[in-house]
Design a protein around this motif. Structure first.
Motif, short mmCIF file in Angstrom:
data_model
loop_
_atom_site.label_atom_id
_atom_site.label_comp_id
_atom_site.label_asym_id
_atom_site.label_seq_id
_atom_site.Cartn_x
_atom_site.Cartn_y
_atom_site.Cartn_z
N UNK A 1 171.41 16.90 28.34
CA UNK A 1 172.32 17.71 29.10
C UNK A 1 173.60 17.90 28.29
N UNK A 2 174.09 19.10 28.26
CA UNK A 2 175.31 19.41 27.52
C UNK A 2 176.53 19.25 28.42
N UNK A 3 177.53 18.51 27.94
CA UNK A 3 178.75 18.26 28.71
C UNK A 3 179.93 18.95 28.05
N UNK A 4 180.97 19.19 28.85
CA UNK A 4 182.22 19.69 28.29
C UNK A 4 182.83 18.59 27.44
N UNK A 27 172.19 23.32 32.66
CA UNK A 27 171.51 22.80 31.48
C UNK A 27 169.99 22.88 31.62
N UNK A 28 169.35 23.27 30.55
CA UNK A 28 167.89 23.29 30.49
C UNK A 28 167.37 22.00 29.85
N UNK A 29 168.29 21.23 29.24
CA UNK A 29 167.90 20.01 28.53
C UNK A 29 168.22 18.78 29.38
N UNK A 30 167.53 18.64 30.48
CA UNK A 30 167.73 17.48 31.32
C UNK A 30 166.39 17.05 31.91
N UNK A 31 166.33 15.79 32.29
CA UNK A 31 165.16 15.28 32.98
C UNK A 31 165.59 15.00 34.41
N UNK A 32 164.71 15.16 35.34
CA UNK A 32 165.04 14.89 36.73
C UNK A 32 165.83 16.02 37.35
N UNK A 36 170.61 13.76 39.67
CA UNK A 36 170.26 12.55 38.92
C UNK A 36 170.87 12.58 37.53
N UNK A 37 170.82 13.72 36.88
CA UNK A 37 171.36 13.83 35.53
C UNK A 37 172.86 13.64 35.50
N UNK A 38 173.55 14.28 36.44
CA UNK A 38 175.01 14.17 36.48
C UNK A 38 175.46 12.73 36.77
#
Length: 76
Positions: A1-4, A27-32, A36-38
């Protein structure tokens, strides 16, 4: 996941929660799920900082967790 960049260093719990929600939903690059990712990224940052995290900063990040739950419509 890409963050600021430097999002966890901002002063506001609301700004952190909004940024994490925005990043996780786009984001397209996350699981779940986005929630959950955040939450995972926020917990990872808190755990990684460990005892070096000042109490005031830890309190802000804990408040960001509550704001994040609210933002996703989860139980507070």
């Amino acid at each position: 996941m890409d963050l600021e960049r430097d999002i966890f260093k901002t002063g506001s719990a609301q700004a952190i929660a909004e940024s994490l929600k925005r990043s996780s939903t786009h984001s397209k690059r996350r699981k779940g799920t986005p929630f959950q990712s955040a939450m995972s990224m926020l917990n990872f940052y808190i755990n990684r900082a460990g005892r070096n995290l000042p109490k005031a900063r830890r309190a802000t990040l804990q408040q960001a967790k509550r704001k994040l739950r609210e933002a996703f419509g989860r139980e507070p």
